[in-house]
Design an enzyme around this catalytic site. Structure first.
Site, PDB file in Angstrom:
ATOM      1  N   GLU A  40       5.368  12.827  -6.964  1.00  0.00           N
ATOM      2  CA  GLU A  40       5.194  12.704  -5.515  1.00  0.00           C
ATOM      3  C   GLU A  40       4.825  11.273  -5.134  1.00  0.00           C
ATOM      4  O   GLU A  40       4.254  10.538  -5.948  1.00  0.00           O
ATOM      5  CB  GLU A  40       4.064  13.633  -5.055  1.00  0.00           C
ATOM      6  CG  GLU A  40       4.544  14.957  -4.492  1.00  0.00           C
ATOM      7  CD  GLU A  40       5.039  14.842  -3.043  1.00  0.00           C
ATOM      8  OE1 GLU A  40       5.507  13.754  -2.629  1.00  0.00           O
ATOM      9  OE2 GLU A  40       4.951  15.854  -2.331  1.00  0.00           O
ATOM     10  N   ASP A  41       5.128  10.901  -3.902  1.00  0.00           N
ATOM     11  CA  ASP A  41       4.700   9.592  -3.414  1.00  0.00           C
ATOM     12  C   ASP A  41       3.209   9.587  -3.066  1.00  0.00           C
ATOM     13  O   ASP A  41       2.474   8.693  -3.439  1.00  0.00           O
ATOM     14  CB  ASP A  41       5.550   9.133  -2.209  1.00  0.00           C
ATOM     15  CG  ASP A  41       5.641  10.170  -1.088  1.00  0.00           C
ATOM     16  OD1 ASP A  41       5.085  11.281  -1.223  1.00  0.00           O
ATOM     17  OD2 ASP A  41       6.293   9.870  -0.068  1.00  0.00           O
TER      18      ASP A  41
ATOM     19  N   ARG B 230      10.726   1.915   3.332  1.00  0.00           N
ATOM     20  CA  ARG B 230      10.748   2.471   1.972  1.00  0.00           C
ATOM     21  C   ARG B 230      11.078   1.416   0.924  1.00  0.00           C
ATOM     22  O   ARG B 230      10.700   1.526  -0.234  1.00  0.00           O
ATOM     23  CB  ARG B 230      11.798   3.583   1.860  1.00  0.00           C
ATOM     24  CG  ARG B 230      11.495   4.829   2.670  1.00  0.00           C
ATOM     25  CD  ARG B 230      12.462   5.939   2.253  1.00  0.00           C
ATOM     26  NE  ARG B 230      12.490   7.044   3.203  1.00  0.00           N
ATOM     27  CZ  ARG B 230      11.627   8.055   3.242  1.00  0.00           C
ATOM     28  NH1 ARG B 230      10.628   8.084   2.384  1.00  0.00           N
ATOM     29  NH2 ARG B 230      11.750   9.025   4.122  1.00  0.00           N
TER      30      ARG B 230
ATOM     31  N   ASP C 111      -1.675  14.059   0.517  1.00  0.00           N
ATOM     32  CA  ASP C 111      -2.483  13.826   1.715  1.00  0.00           C
ATOM     33  C   ASP C 111      -3.311  15.099   1.989  1.00  0.00           C
ATOM     34  O   ASP C 111      -4.361  15.287   1.380  1.00  0.00           O
ATOM     35  CB  ASP C 111      -1.517  13.478   2.851  1.00  0.00           C
ATOM     36  CG  ASP C 111      -2.184  12.995   4.120  1.00  0.00           C
ATOM     37  OD1 ASP C 111      -3.237  12.350   4.028  1.00  0.00           O
ATOM     38  OD2 ASP C 111      -1.651  13.262   5.209  1.00  0.00           O
TER      39      ASP C 111
ATOM     40  N   PHE D 246      -2.782   4.915   6.999  1.00  0.00           N
ATOM     41  CA  PHE D 246      -1.354   5.231   6.938  1.00  0.00           C
ATOM     42  C   PHE D 246      -0.634   4.098   6.216  1.00  0.00           C
ATOM     43  O   PHE D 246      -0.648   2.951   6.662  1.00  0.00           O
ATOM     44  CB  PHE D 246      -0.753   5.460   8.324  1.00  0.00           C
ATOM     45  CG  PHE D 246       0.619   6.056   8.229  1.00  0.00           C
ATOM     46  CD1 PHE D 246       0.785   7.417   8.039  1.00  0.00           C
ATOM     47  CD2 PHE D 246       1.742   5.253   8.274  1.00  0.00           C
ATOM     48  CE1 PHE D 246       2.055   7.968   7.899  1.00  0.00           C
ATOM     49  CE2 PHE D 246       3.020   5.792   8.132  1.00  0.00           C
ATOM     50  CZ  PHE D 246       3.163   7.160   7.951  1.00  0.00           C
TER      51      PHE D 246
HETATM   52  P1  IMP Z   1       0.665  16.573   2.660  1.00  0.00           P
HETATM   53  O1  IMP Z   1       1.427  17.851   2.655  1.00  0.00           O
HETATM   54  O2  IMP Z   1      -0.205  16.452   3.883  1.00  0.00           O
HETATM   55  O3  IMP Z   1      -0.119  16.323   1.392  1.00  0.00           O
HETATM   56  O4  IMP Z   1       1.693  15.422   2.902  1.00  0.00           O
HETATM   57  C1  IMP Z   1       2.371  14.832   1.939  1.00  0.00           C
HETATM   58  C2  IMP Z   1       3.539  14.058   2.529  1.00  0.00           C
HETATM   59  O5  IMP Z   1       3.200  13.456   3.785  1.00  0.00           O
HETATM   60  C3  IMP Z   1       3.900  12.914   1.638  1.00  0.00           C
HETATM   61  O6  IMP Z   1       4.826  13.294   0.658  1.00  0.00           O
HETATM   62  C4  IMP Z   1       4.460  11.900   2.619  1.00  0.00           C
HETATM   63  O7  IMP Z   1       5.824  12.141   2.841  1.00  0.00           O
HETATM   64  C5  IMP Z   1       3.700  12.147   3.889  1.00  0.00           C
HETATM   65  N1  IMP Z   1       2.564  11.202   4.039  1.00  0.00           N
HETATM   66  C6  IMP Z   1       1.248  11.468   3.949  1.00  0.00           C
HETATM   67  N2  IMP Z   1       0.496  10.370   4.129  1.00  0.00           N
HETATM   68  C7  IMP Z   1       1.375   9.348   4.322  1.00  0.00           C
HETATM   69  C8  IMP Z   1       1.209   7.928   4.540  1.00  0.00           C
HETATM   70  O8  IMP Z   1       0.111   7.356   4.589  1.00  0.00           O
HETATM   71  N3  IMP Z   1       2.366   7.212   4.682  1.00  0.00           N
HETATM   72  C9  IMP Z   1       3.604   7.782   4.633  1.00  0.00           C
HETATM   73  N4  IMP Z   1       3.799   9.100   4.412  1.00  0.00           N
HETATM   74  C10 IMP Z   1       2.694   9.878   4.265  1.00  0.00           C
HETATM   75 MG    MG Z   2       6.877  12.941   0.596  1.00  0.00          MG
END
Ligand code: IMP
Ligand code: MG
Length: 176
Positions: free
Chosen positions: A97-98, A164, A101, A151
């Site tokens: 995963e990137d 990206r 969050d 962010f």
């Molecule tokens: P989660 O389901 O809230 O954990 O969100 C995960 C996804 O939200 C990541 O795979 C990203 O695509 C996006 N995301 C969360 N935080 C950021 C950020 O700071 N920058 C860009 N994308 C984010």
């Molecule tokens: Mg993502």
């Protein structure tokens, strides 16, 4: 509004950390084959750069999910847009995963993937924002960098599909 990028993690820092992560994964999976599952599109840059450092046998597969749209806050709804090409039953899987969050995406993916009964399932994320977690017990096994609640963009991560391609990670600021 004007978008301003502040450098958070440099290319050199990313490369150094990737060397360390790859060394750890090579040791943990010595003699084994690992299926790397990349979550499109944010995980692509990280996965290929990590994979090029791995000396174990590696397979690739990709999943696409939607959760964010062009918003900066999670919608809470995670939909699978593209599933795996190959089954992962009895395979050693690392989900790449990137960023983790809220943990909602990871929770959804873990449930989905573990249903196929892989031999093992671990999570490797470039970035972790533990301060934002709403789902408990969503701790990744391998973490590139733990960051504050900012962010971030670059090195795979986007804002409205842009940034990206940056080879570093930056904080995105908005100015009137
Ligand atoms: P989660 O389901 O809230 O954990 O969100 C995960 C996804 O939200 C990541 O795979 C990203 O695509 C996006 N995301 C969360 N935080 C950021 C950020 O700071 N920058 C860009 N994308 C984010
Ligand atoms: Mg993502």
């Amino acid at each position: 509004m004007k978008e301003i990028v502040e450098v958070m993690i440099t290319t050199e820092e990313i490369n150094r950390r990737l060397d360390e992560l790859a060394a750890q994964i090579n040791a943990d999976y010595a003699g084994k084959t690992v299926s790397l599952i990349c979550i499109l599109k944010g995980g692509v840059t990280f996965m290929v750069d990590l994979a090029r450092r791995l000396t174990i046998n590696v397979e690739y597969d990709f999943m696409d999910i939607s959760s964010y749209g062009n918003e900066m806050v999670s919608s809470g709804v995670v939909k699978i847009m593209k599933d795996l090409d190959e089954p992962i039953t009895d395979k050693n899987v690392i989900l790449v995963e990137d960023i983790i969050d809220t943990g909602r995406t990871l929770e959804r993916l873990r449930t989905h993937l573990s249903g196929q009964k892989p031999a093992s399932l671990k999570v490797c994320t470039l970035l972790d924002k533990p301060g934002r977690r709403v789902v408990p017990n969503m701790t990744p096994d391998y973490i590139g960098f733990t960051i504050e609640d900012k962010f971030v963009i670059g090195y795979g991560l986007d804002y409205a599909q842009r940034y990206r391609n940056l080879n570093y990670i930056g904080i995105l600021h908005f100015e009137e």
